[in-house]
Write an enzyme that holds these catalytic residues in place. Structure first.
Site, mmCIF file in Angstrom:
data_model
loop_
_atom_site.group_PDB
_atom_site.id
_atom_site.type_symbol
_atom_site.label_atom_id
_atom_site.label_comp_id
_atom_site.label_asym_id
_atom_site.label_seq_id
_atom_site.Cartn_x
_atom_site.Cartn_y
_atom_site.Cartn_z
ATOM 1 N N LEU A 1 0.820 -1.211 0.000
ATOM 2 C CA LEU A 1 0.000 0.000 0.000
ATOM 3 C C LEU A 1 0.854 1.261 0.000
ATOM 4 C CD1 LEU A 1 -2.748 -0.950 2.616
ATOM 5 C CD2 LEU A 1 -2.925 -1.006 0.122
ATOM 6 N N LYS B 1 14.821 -6.400 5.699
ATOM 7 C CA LYS B 1 14.955 -5.459 6.808
ATOM 8 C C LYS B 1 16.269 -5.608 7.571
ATOM 9 C CE LYS B 1 10.089 -4.468 7.668
ATOM 10 N NZ LYS B 1 9.054 -4.303 8.717
ATOM 11 N N ASP C 1 8.583 1.850 12.698
ATOM 12 C CA ASP C 1 7.408 1.109 13.154
ATOM 13 C C ASP C 1 6.975 1.497 14.557
ATOM 14 O OD1 ASP C 1 6.897 -0.336 10.861
ATOM 15 O OD2 ASP C 1 8.138 -2.039 11.453
#
Length: 298
Positions: free
Chosen positions: A50, A100, A139
């Site tokens: 997204l 990551k 995050d």
């Protein structure tokens, strides 16, 4: 091909370079230009991401000459991708699975959050030296902002139970400690992973094995906020990450899942009168932090 392009560029007869007709794409601000700044998300897969929708909507709303694209990068190619970021002049990069951790060695530095978590989800240009690439993890800050937006809650002075010990859970626990939570209890099936996640909260961290029903009940019973950072309840999974009997009206529930919009855990908590929130705000807010890093626009 020449004729086709001239037809697409309205008002430019073949063989001429002028552009006088209203709506001509050479004079209008249509799409990327030669000076457009480019940002991207790298991962595998990324077709479902997204991030392009979120960032491109923000660029348009603020009138910024930026574009955001999704770039599939296979496992094992993270360092090569970072080299590409340097050589192609990308202004910012979001990093998703499986890169990551893999991107870290290819970067010039890390923020304290990324270093503590051992994971990067955002690459930015160093403010003092545009040639340097810095890794951050947004995050945790995204979770805190989302918690405030959705539930008007601050972690300071509160006891929080976090279900799960993966990357998202670790970021949440780390952020809770930085936000002065009194206690961050990690509930997980794997003791080693659970202990590592709880350690990110330093003195406020505590681990409870998921199969110890009494300890889980005690932890949830004294909690001020419950966070689900497991994939249980995602998509068509109708299972629950813990017993519904532990839910209560005064226990807000934050589920980091955003598909479906209402998870089985959220539905069960709402049935008991509790306030609930899904993972959409965390997704948007962590993207907002990255957006601020890249563009300088808050």
């Amino acid at each position: 091909a020449d004729a086709l392009l001239h037809r697409l560029v309205q008002g430019v007869p073949e063989g001429q370079g002028g552009c006088s007709v209203q709506g001509c794409v050479l004079s209008a601000s249509v799409g990327p230009t030669g000076s457009t700044s480019v940002a991207a998300v790298i991962g595998d897969p990324v077709a479902h991401s997204l991030s392009p929708r979120i960032h491109n909507a923000a660029f348009r709303a603020l009138g910024l000459d930026w574009v955001f694209v999704a770039l599939p990068v296979p496992s094992g190619q993270a360092a090569i991708a970072v080299d590409g970021v340097r050589s192609l002049g990308l202004r910012g990069v979001s990093v998703t699975m499986p890169h990551k951790e893999a991107v870290i060695d290819a970067l010039d530095g890390l923020t304290s959050a990324a270093a503590d978590l051992g994971a990067v989800n955002c690459i930015l240009r160093a403010p003092h030296d545009d040639a340097l690439l810095i890794g951050d993890n947004t995050d945790g800050v995204g979770f805190l902002r989302g918690l405030k937006v959705d539930l008007d809650l601050e972690p300071a002075g509160r006891r929080i139970v976090v279900l799960g010990a993966g990357g998202a859970a670790r970021a949440v626990v780390h952020a809770l400690a930085a936000a002065d939570a009194v206690e961050g209890t990690v509930v997980n099936r794997d003791p080693a992973r659970g202990e590592r996640a709880a350690a990110l909260a330093v003195d406020a961290g505590r681990f409870v094995p998921a199969d110890d029903a009494r300890s889980v009940a005690d932890a949830v019973g004294s909690a001020d906020i419950l966070v689900n950072a497991t994939p249980v309840g995602m998509a068509s999974d109708n299972s629950m990450p813990l017993s519904v009997d532990l839910l209560r009206p005064d226990l807000p529930v934050a589920d980091l899942i955003y598909h479906p919009v209402v998870t089985p855990l959220m539905a069960a908590a709402a049935d008991r009168g509790a306030r609930t929130a899904n993972g959409v705000s965390m997704l948007v807010q962590q993207a907002a932090v990255a957006f601020e890093h890249w563009t300088g626009v808050a």
